[in-house]
Design a protein around this motif. Sequence first.
Motif, PDB file in Angstrom:
ATOM      1  N   TRP A  39       0.876  -1.317   0.029  1.00 27.78           N
ATOM      2  CA  TRP A  39       0.093   0.134  -0.043  1.00 27.78           C
ATOM      3  C   TRP A  39       0.716   1.106   0.001  1.00 27.78           C
ATOM      4  CZ3 TRP A  39       0.662   3.319   4.089  1.00 27.78           C
ATOM      5  CH2 TRP A  39       0.999   2.876   5.147  1.00 27.78           C
ATOM      6  N   CYS A  40       2.217   1.216   0.479  1.00 27.37           N
ATOM      7  CA  CYS A  40       3.142   2.409   0.385  1.00 27.37           C
ATOM      8  C   CYS A  40       3.180   2.801  -1.030  1.00 27.37           C
ATOM      9  CB  CYS A  40       4.261   2.003   1.250  1.00 27.37           C
ATOM     10  SG  CYS A  40       4.094   1.980   3.077  1.00 27.37           S
TER      11      CYS A  40
ATOM     12  N   LEU B 175       2.249   6.688  -0.959  1.00 29.12           N
ATOM     13  CA  LEU B 175       3.246   7.711  -0.897  1.00 29.12           C
ATOM     14  C   LEU B 175       3.281   8.867  -1.878  1.00 29.12           C
ATOM     15  CD1 LEU B 175       5.874   5.557   1.093  1.00 29.12           C
ATOM     16  CD2 LEU B 175       4.743   7.291   1.990  1.00 29.12           C
ATOM     17  N   PRO B 176       3.521   8.394  -3.109  1.00 25.51           N
ATOM     18  CA  PRO B 176       3.413   9.414  -4.263  1.00 25.51           C
ATOM     19  C   PRO B 176       2.508  10.341  -3.988  1.00 25.51           C
ATOM     20  CG  PRO B 176       4.129   7.426  -5.170  1.00 25.51           C
ATOM     21  CD  PRO B 176       3.592   7.108  -3.608  1.00 25.51           C
ATOM     22  N   PRO B 177       1.078  10.300  -4.031  1.00 21.99           N
ATOM     23  CA  PRO B 177       0.238  11.115  -3.835  1.00 21.99           C
ATOM     24  C   PRO B 177       0.353  12.057  -2.667  1.00 21.99           C
ATOM     25  CG  PRO B 177      -1.016   8.992  -4.428  1.00 21.99           C
ATOM     26  CD  PRO B 177       0.552   8.812  -4.368  1.00 21.99           C
TER      27      PRO B 177
END
Length: 98
Positions: free
Chosen positions: A34-35, A39-41
């Motif tokens: 899920w990371c 993480l990018p958004p």
Amino acid sequence: SFWVGLSTQLSNPKTSIFYGSIFAALLPQHPPVWCYAVLPPAVFAIEAGWYTVVAVFFSSRHARDLYGKAKTTIDRVAAGAIAALGLRLIFTAHRTGI
């Protein structure tokens, strides 16, 4: 101004090095799947929000003067935080196999 700021930010390797060092120091060696989706958004939202706040804040002369007086202290605190993350990475490298 928007396009100049965006192209400057995207061409600046400091941001990617900064986030790369934070991720290396704070994320586990094999982060959950899920990371990769979250993480990018999250990084985009943090960066866009931060630079919006900075632009609004520094549109005032009083704010620019206030920052000028506190700049040395702010730079030292930020440098200490980055140094602490680097030291954490160095001292925990033997446990993670880096």
